[in-house]
Design a protein around this motif. Structure first.
Motif, PDB file in Angstrom:
ATOM      1  N   GLN A   1      32.457  36.688  35.692  1.00  0.00           N
ATOM      2  CA  GLN A   1      32.034  38.025  35.322  1.00  0.00           C
ATOM      3  C   GLN A   1      32.391  39.039  36.411  1.00  0.00           C
ATOM      4  O   GLN A   1      32.833  40.147  36.122  1.00  0.00           O
ATOM      5  CB  GLN A   1      30.519  38.045  35.087  1.00  0.00           C
ATOM      6  N   ALA A   2      32.243  38.632  37.660  1.00  0.00           N
ATOM      7  CA  ALA A   2      32.492  39.555  38.765  1.00  0.00           C
ATOM      8  C   ALA A   2      33.970  39.818  38.979  1.00  0.00           C
ATOM      9  O   ALA A   2      34.362  40.873  39.460  1.00  0.00           O
ATOM     10  CB  ALA A   2      31.885  38.994  40.051  1.00  0.00           C
ATOM     11  N   SER A   3      34.818  38.855  38.635  1.00  0.00           N
ATOM     12  CA  SER A   3      36.239  38.987  38.989  1.00  0.00           C
ATOM     13  C   SER A   3      37.163  39.142  37.782  1.00  0.00           C
ATOM     14  O   SER A   3      38.377  39.219  37.960  1.00  0.00           O
ATOM     15  CB  SER A   3      36.674  37.751  39.774  1.00  0.00           C
ATOM     16  N   LYS A   4      36.634  39.219  36.576  1.00  0.00           N
ATOM     17  CA  LYS A   4      37.461  39.253  35.379  1.00  0.00           C
ATOM     18  C   LYS A   4      38.442  40.421  35.387  1.00  0.00           C
ATOM     19  O   LYS A   4      39.648  40.258  35.194  1.00  0.00           O
ATOM     20  CB  LYS A   4      36.568  39.313  34.139  1.00  0.00           C
ATOM     21  N   GLU A   5      37.910  41.625  35.630  1.00  0.00           N
ATOM     22  CA  GLU A   5      38.780  42.794  35.624  1.00  0.00           C
ATOM     23  C   GLU A   5      39.765  42.759  36.777  1.00  0.00           C
ATOM     24  O   GLU A   5      40.910  43.200  36.639  1.00  0.00           O
ATOM     25  CB  GLU A   5      37.933  44.073  35.700  1.00  0.00           C
TER      26      GLU A   5
ATOM     27  N   ASN B   1      31.658  46.116  46.798  1.00  0.00           N
ATOM     28  CA  ASN B   1      31.134  46.764  45.593  1.00  0.00           C
ATOM     29  C   ASN B   1      29.772  46.141  45.295  1.00  0.00           C
ATOM     30  O   ASN B   1      29.668  45.150  44.584  1.00  0.00           O
ATOM     31  CB  ASN B   1      32.101  46.557  44.427  1.00  0.00           C
ATOM     32  N   CYS B   2      28.722  46.727  45.886  1.00  0.00           N
ATOM     33  CA  CYS B   2      27.403  46.101  45.793  1.00  0.00           C
ATOM     34  C   CYS B   2      26.859  46.122  44.365  1.00  0.00           C
ATOM     35  O   CYS B   2      26.081  45.250  43.981  1.00  0.00           O
ATOM     36  CB  CYS B   2      26.428  46.789  46.757  1.00  0.00           C
ATOM     37  N   ASP B   3      27.258  47.102  43.547  1.00  0.00           N
ATOM     38  CA  ASP B   3      26.740  47.179  42.179  1.00  0.00           C
ATOM     39  C   ASP B   3      27.238  46.036  41.305  1.00  0.00           C
ATOM     40  O   ASP B   3      26.591  45.681  40.314  1.00  0.00           O
ATOM     41  CB  ASP B   3      27.135  48.520  41.546  1.00  0.00           C
ATOM     42  N   GLU B   4      28.397  45.472  41.636  1.00  0.00           N
ATOM     43  CA  GLU B   4      28.972  44.397  40.826  1.00  0.00           C
ATOM     44  C   GLU B   4      28.763  43.014  41.439  1.00  0.00           C
ATOM     45  O   GLU B   4      29.225  42.026  40.894  1.00  0.00           O
ATOM     46  CB  GLU B   4      30.482  44.649  40.633  1.00  0.00           C
ATOM     47  N   SER B   5      28.082  42.940  42.562  1.00  0.00           N
ATOM     48  CA  SER B   5      27.866  41.655  43.226  1.00  0.00           C
ATOM     49  C   SER B   5      26.863  40.801  42.449  1.00  0.00           C
ATOM     50  O   SER B   5      25.935  41.323  41.827  1.00  0.00           O
ATOM     51  CB  SER B   5      27.367  41.872  44.656  1.00  0.00           C
ATOM     52  N   LYS B   6      27.060  39.503  42.496  1.00  0.00           N
ATOM     53  CA  LYS B   6      26.211  38.546  41.786  1.00  0.00           C
ATOM     54  C   LYS B   6      25.839  37.402  42.714  1.00  0.00           C
ATOM     55  O   LYS B   6      26.533  37.127  43.697  1.00  0.00           O
ATOM     56  CB  LYS B   6      26.937  37.976  40.553  1.00  0.00           C
TER      57      LYS B   6
ATOM     58  N   PRO C   1      32.693  41.527  44.758  1.00  0.00           N
ATOM     59  CA  PRO C   1      33.971  42.237  44.596  1.00  0.00           C
ATOM     60  C   PRO C   1      34.122  43.297  45.702  1.00  0.00           C
ATOM     61  O   PRO C   1      33.137  43.863  46.170  1.00  0.00           O
ATOM     62  CB  PRO C   1      33.827  42.890  43.227  1.00  0.00           C
TER      63      PRO C   1
END
Length: 290
Positions: A30-34, A264-269, A284
């Motif tokens: 999910q974090a790296s798809k894009e 990118n703290c908002d997209e971190s998991k 990311p």
């Protein structure tokens, strides 16, 4: 500093599942798809033909096991450390030293008595292999790491006792292997660092070991060792643009690390791996490190 409150329910959910690894892989995807879609197409792997070195014999619950230690110039060498430097690093339980190696698939073979057995091919860098030939210490270290790597990859406990076969550099045939064109680049080991403006505490919560690497040009992964924890309950995690702060339940752990990359703290998991007792974090990056 962004407070990632959504991490806590994700951690609790992950810890109740039996397949923690599958959950973490889902988070990474999910974090790296894009990011992966944006990358230009390139070969995911390249084939190499390892050259024979020496063969060790051990066993498992399934029978005899042979490990062909091979080498190839296509595999990156480890850091150029003296044996004294390496020994000191290992005694201090640091994880900054890695020996890149390619672990091949199992293949059925016949031993000298014509009995069935299983063989594995493990390849290291050719220059490092030549150095290893003149060092019992390096040879035993490579064998230990190779054995542990095979155990982890194939969930196959191996007998820690082994012996090197005389006058037999390999068993069976050595197959081609697929390796990544570029190894994941290591970045600065942060397990022993504190924030520059924070004094090193003499007492208080334990500072856990932090291991970082780049999985892709725009994806940073972290593993935080938490051997005293059975689950994620009570863990707190904050990730800023270049900072990671983690707190443990009952003040068992505290980590405050500066990371010299833009996150990118908002997209971190994150997810907690119960078997390994590790907090795994996918972060990311906002820009590619130079």
């Amino acid at each position: 500093m962004a407070d990632l409150k959504l991490l806590v329910p994700e951690l609790n959910e992950a810890e109740t599942m039996s397949a923690e690894t599958a959950r973490f892989e889902e988070l990474l995807l999910q974090a790296s798809k894009e990011l992966q879609q944006a990358q230009t197409s390139r070969p995911e792997s390249t084939q190499i033909q390892p050259q024979p070195g020496f063969c060790i014999k051990t066993n498992s619950s399934e029978g005899k096991v042979f490990i062909n230690i091979c080498h190839s110039p296509s595999i990156p060498p480890p850091a150029d450390l003296t044996e004294d430097e390496l020994l000191q690093m290992l005694e201090e339980d640091q994880a900054g030293f890695r020996i890149p190696m390619s672990l091949g698939e199992p293949h059925a073979e016949l031993d000298a008595k014509g009995q069935g057995c299983t063989a594995y091919d493990v390849a290291v860098n050719s220059d490092f292999y030549r150095r290893m030939q003149n060092s019992d210490f390096l040879r035993e270290l490579v064998i230990t790491i190779a054995r542990e790597g095979l155990e982890d990859k194939y969930s196959l406990p191996l007998n820690p006792e082994w012996r090197i076969l005389k006058n037999r550099p390999f068993l069976g045939s050595i197959s081609q292997q697929n390796i990544r064109p570029q190894q994941r680049p290591r970045i600065q080991e942060l397990g022993n660092l504190y924030m520059p403006d924070s004094p090193r505490p003499e007492k208080g919560p334990e500072k856990p070991h932090l291991n970082l690497w780049l999985e892709a040009p725009d994806l940073l992964l972290a593993e935080i060792d938490l051997p005293k924890l059975e689950g994620a309950l009570g863990l707190s995690l904050e990730i800023g643009e270049n900072r990671l702060v983690m707190g443990g339940p009952q003040q068992l752990y505290h980590l405050d690390a500066y990371i010299p990359l833009r996150i990118n703290c908002d997209e971190s998991k994150a997810a907690f791996h119960q078997k390994r007792k590790q907090l795994m974090v996918a972060m990311p990056l906002l820009s590619v490190p130079s």
